[in-house]
Design an enzyme around this catalytic site. Structure first.
Site, mmCIF file in Angstrom:
data_model
loop_
_atom_site.group_PDB
_atom_site.id
_atom_site.type_symbol
_atom_site.label_atom_id
_atom_site.label_comp_id
_atom_site.label_asym_id
_atom_site.label_seq_id
_atom_site.Cartn_x
_atom_site.Cartn_y
_atom_site.Cartn_z
ATOM 1 N N ASN A 28 0.388 -1.089 -0.184
ATOM 2 C CA ASN A 28 -0.068 0.512 0.205
ATOM 3 C C ASN A 28 0.668 1.232 -0.127
ATOM 4 O O ASN A 28 2.329 1.070 -0.212
ATOM 5 C CB ASN A 28 -0.436 0.119 0.819
ATOM 6 C CG ASN A 28 -0.574 -0.039 2.473
ATOM 7 O OD1 ASN A 28 0.641 0.871 3.020
ATOM 8 N ND2 ASN A 28 -0.302 -1.417 3.003
ATOM 9 N N ARG A 29 0.114 2.083 -0.155
ATOM 10 C CA ARG A 29 0.911 3.521 0.059
ATOM 11 C C ARG A 29 1.766 4.296 1.423
ATOM 12 O O ARG A 29 1.756 5.354 0.974
ATOM 13 C CB ARG A 29 -0.076 4.631 -0.840
ATOM 14 C CG ARG A 29 0.257 4.369 -2.308
ATOM 15 C CD ARG A 29 -1.616 5.788 -2.862
ATOM 16 N NE ARG A 29 -1.420 6.759 -1.962
ATOM 17 C CZ ARG A 29 -2.138 7.995 -1.915
ATOM 18 N NH1 ARG A 29 -3.624 7.855 -2.162
ATOM 19 N NH2 ARG A 29 -1.353 9.504 -1.901
#
Ligand code: CTP
Length: 212
Positions: A28-29
């Protein structure tokens, strides 16, 4: 009452990576900035700070015991084995909720890939800490795109937390964060948009007030 310098902290940060072959993963970011800022704010008052971190581009704060991990499973083991010996645990990591069911031993060839990746849930690290918790102060994060406060309140109860830091997902990889603290007293404490270092100080102050 413990003196501030005696409070032992366990902080998690960053994303996890969940591999489906030796070189490919889902993640994820998360940049890790919020968790590293929390570790730094904890280090400013105590020399007993452990930082369990997924892969990030950041340098760990000086004087912090750094425990690098990659997957949710590794993070779970690192955190669960250290939890009993701390006073405050803050889970700022963006743990992947799902991982590929199988990890291929060699690189999957384009021609032999079905196009479907089967996933299974990872362990909920924080919920397990909520079950094991004795006198520790336990703090979680809730990153939501919708119904931020009601979702955060539900997580507070379900995961057995002392308070939860609710932020919207725009904080991912940003330098600032706009958060709300939700505890058991019912009232929501909303902070204005602040640099992550300031948000971190506010989280540490609130956690420290709850140490028994
Ligand atoms: N968390 C965790 N282990 C997981 C997933 C999340 O410990 N496998 C922790 C995060 O570090 C965070 C909190 O749980 O402190 C909330 O994470 P979030 O992803 O917002 O919640 P979920 O439990 O994944 O719930 P949902 O998918 O319904 O939003």
């Amino acid at each position: 009452m413990k003196s501030l310098a005696d409070i032992r902290f366990l902080i998690t940060a960053g994303p996890t990576r969940e591999f489906f072959d030796p070189i490919r993963y889902i993640s994820n970011r998360s940049s890790g900035k919020m968790g590293y800022a929390i570790a730094e704010a904890a280090r400013a008052i105590s020399s007993a700070v452990m930082l369990v971190s997924g892969p990030t581009a950041l340098t760990p704060p000086k004087g912090v015991e750094f425990v690098p991990v990659t997957t949710a499973q590794e993070m779970a083991e690192a955190v669960w084995s250290r939890f009993e010996a701390v006073d405050v645990c803050i889970m700022a990591a963006a743990v992947c909720d799902f991982r590929p069911k199988k990890t291929a031993a060699s690189k999957i060839k384009k021609g032999s890939f079905s196009g479907v990746l089967e996933l299974e849930p990872t362990p909920d690290i924080l919920a397990e800490l909520g079950r094991r918790k004795k006198s520790q102060v336990l703090v979680g994060f809730a990153a939501e795109t919708d119904d931020l406060e009601s979702n955060a309140r539900e997580k507070l109860v379900r995961k057995g937390l002392d308070f939860i830091v609710a932020n919207d997902t725009s904080a991912f990889d940003a330098e600032t964060n706009r958060v709300a603290f939700i505890g058991h007293e019912g009232k929501v404490e909303r902070l204005t948009e602040l640099p992550k270092s300031e948000v971190a100080k506010a989280i540490i102050e609130r956690a420290v007030r709850l140490v028994r």
